[in-house]
Design a protein around this motif. Structure first.
Motif, short mmCIF file in Angstrom:
data_model
loop_
_atom_site.label_atom_id
_atom_site.label_comp_id
_atom_site.label_asym_id
_atom_site.label_seq_id
_atom_site.Cartn_x
_atom_site.Cartn_y
_atom_site.Cartn_z
N ASP A 112 0.94 -1.11 -0.29
CA ASP A 112 -0.09 -0.01 0.03
C ASP A 112 1.10 1.21 -0.06
O ASP A 112 1.49 1.45 0.80
CB ASP A 112 -0.85 0.04 1.22
N ILE A 113 1.08 1.76 -1.22
CA ILE A 113 2.13 2.68 -1.45
C ILE A 113 1.42 4.29 -1.71
O ILE A 113 0.72 4.20 -2.59
CB ILE A 113 3.41 2.54 -2.50
N THR A 114 1.97 5.27 -1.13
CA THR A 114 1.84 6.38 -1.62
C THR A 114 3.13 6.95 -2.35
O THR A 114 4.23 7.09 -1.82
CB THR A 114 1.75 7.46 -0.19
N HIS A 115 3.10 6.82 -3.59
CA HIS A 115 3.94 7.42 -4.42
C HIS A 115 4.23 8.98 -4.32
O HIS A 115 3.40 9.71 -4.92
CB HIS A 115 3.90 7.03 -5.78
N VAL A 116 5.13 9.39 -3.63
CA VAL A 116 5.23 11.07 -3.70
C VAL A 116 6.24 11.28 -4.66
O VAL A 116 7.44 10.72 -4.97
CB VAL A 116 5.94 11.32 -2.44
N HIS A 117 5.72 12.41 -5.50
CA HIS A 117 6.50 12.96 -6.77
C HIS A 117 7.69 13.88 -6.47
O HIS A 117 7.18 15.22 -6.63
CB HIS A 117 5.35 13.31 -7.82
N GLN A 118 8.47 13.50 -5.69
CA GLN A 118 9.46 14.30 -5.38
C GLN A 118 10.89 13.33 -5.62
O GLN A 118 10.58 12.36 -5.31
CB GLN A 118 9.52 14.88 -3.82
N ASP A 119 12.06 14.25 -5.28
CA ASP A 119 13.38 13.30 -5.28
C ASP A 119 14.20 13.95 -4.33
O ASP A 119 15.38 14.42 -4.36
CB ASP A 119 13.98 13.56 -6.76
N PRO A 120 13.76 13.87 -3.01
CA PRO A 120 14.65 14.28 -2.01
C PRO A 120 16.01 13.55 -1.50
O PRO A 120 15.96 12.24 -2.00
CB PRO A 120 13.68 14.12 -0.80
N GLU A 121 16.64 14.11 -0.89
CA GLU A 121 17.92 13.11 -0.46
C GLU A 121 17.61 12.38 0.84
O GLU A 121 16.85 13.02 1.79
CB GLU A 121 19.29 14.26 -0.02
N GLY A 122 18.08 11.23 0.97
CA GLY A 122 17.70 10.65 2.32
C GLY A 122 18.44 9.15 2.04
O GLY A 122 18.52 8.82 1.07
N ARG A 165 -4.78 2.43 -8.47
CA ARG A 165 -3.94 3.78 -8.30
C ARG A 165 -5.10 4.96 -8.28
O ARG A 165 -5.91 4.97 -9.25
CB ARG A 165 -3.12 3.88 -9.55
N GLU A 166 -4.87 5.71 -7.45
CA GLU A 166 -5.62 6.98 -7.24
C GLU A 166 -4.68 8.36 -7.21
O GLU A 166 -3.60 8.51 -6.71
CB GLU A 166 -6.39 6.69 -5.88
N VAL A 167 -4.78 8.92 -8.34
CA VAL A 167 -3.72 9.88 -8.77
C VAL A 167 -4.32 11.39 -8.04
O VAL A 167 -5.64 11.84 -8.16
CB VAL A 167 -3.95 10.18 -10.44
N HIS A 168 -3.33 11.90 -7.60
CA HIS A 168 -3.55 13.31 -6.96
C HIS A 168 -2.44 14.30 -7.59
O HIS A 168 -1.31 13.82 -7.94
CB HIS A 168 -3.64 13.22 -5.35
N GLU A 169 -2.51 15.43 -7.10
CA GLU A 169 -1.26 16.51 -7.45
C GLU A 169 -0.32 16.19 -6.50
O GLU A 169 -0.48 16.39 -5.20
CB GLU A 169 -2.12 17.95 -7.45
N GLY A 170 0.69 15.84 -7.02
CA GLY A 170 2.13 15.72 -6.15
C GLY A 170 2.15 14.34 -5.52
O GLY A 170 3.32 13.87 -5.00
N TYR A 171 1.22 13.38 -5.74
CA TYR A 171 1.42 11.89 -5.08
C TYR A 171 0.14 11.11 -5.61
O TYR A 171 -0.85 11.73 -6.21
CB TYR A 171 1.26 12.26 -3.47
N ASP A 172 0.44 9.80 -5.62
CA ASP A 172 -0.48 9.16 -6.05
C ASP A 172 -0.45 7.76 -4.81
O ASP A 172 0.23 7.47 -4.28
CB ASP A 172 -0.27 8.03 -7.36
#
Length: 160
Positions: free
Chosen positions: A115-125, A142-149
């Motif tokens: 169960d994944i929230t795909h966050v559309h960012q590329d942070p360092e970590g 898949r449920e698409v949202h602005e900035g994450y799915d």
């Protein structure tokens, strides 16, 4: 018992950077609370301490290698298999694995769902989530949202 890894994962696979939250997505927090309430959650000690509080209406099992570590608000296990054995002894139908990296890796062979929230960012970590291979996992929604799915996965059938 269903064993579900639940995580918010950046596009580059990063899930954490130590003490800091990498993003703040209120809808993800609400969804996490909604799906995990009434179920068992397994965390590693560092993740549990980073959360900094007990999550109500959920059974929490913390995995640690430290034989002396204790917290009266949770159950303690010293391996993922011990944690899963504890989880199986209760009527909850779903056991969520909530991280961190080492806990996801240890639980990987036992998982029945992601169960994944795909966050559309590329942070360092330094903390990352295991690679979700299409050979191993099939996206079922898949449920698409602005900035994450929000996405759910099940194991890919062997004959695929």
């Amino acid at each position: 018992m269903r064993i579900v890894a639940i995580a918010a994962v950046a596009d580059n696979g990063v899930i954490g950077s130590g003490e800091d939250m990498l993003w703040h997505i209120p809808a993800d927090f609400r969804r996490f609370k909604q799906v995990t309430t009434g179920n068992t959650l397994i965390f590693g000690r560092k993740t549990h301490e980073q959360i900094g509080r007990t999550l109500p209406d959920r059974r929490i099992i913390v995995v640690t290698r430290d034989e002396d570590w204790a917290d009266d608000s949770v159950e303690v296990a010293h391996s993922i298999t011990e944690a899963l054995d504890l989880a199986a002894q209760t009527p909850e139908k779903v056991c969520y694995v909530g991280g961190g990296s080492q806990i996801y890796e240890a639980a990987w062979p036992f998982l029945t769902e992601l169960d994944i929230t795909h966050v559309h960012q590329d942070p360092e970590g330094a903390a990352t989530f295991p690679l979700i291979s299409q050979r191993e996992w099939t996206e079922i929604s898949r449920e698409v949202h602005e900035g994450y799915d929000f996405a759910q996965y099940r194991p890919t059938p062997e004959d695929s």
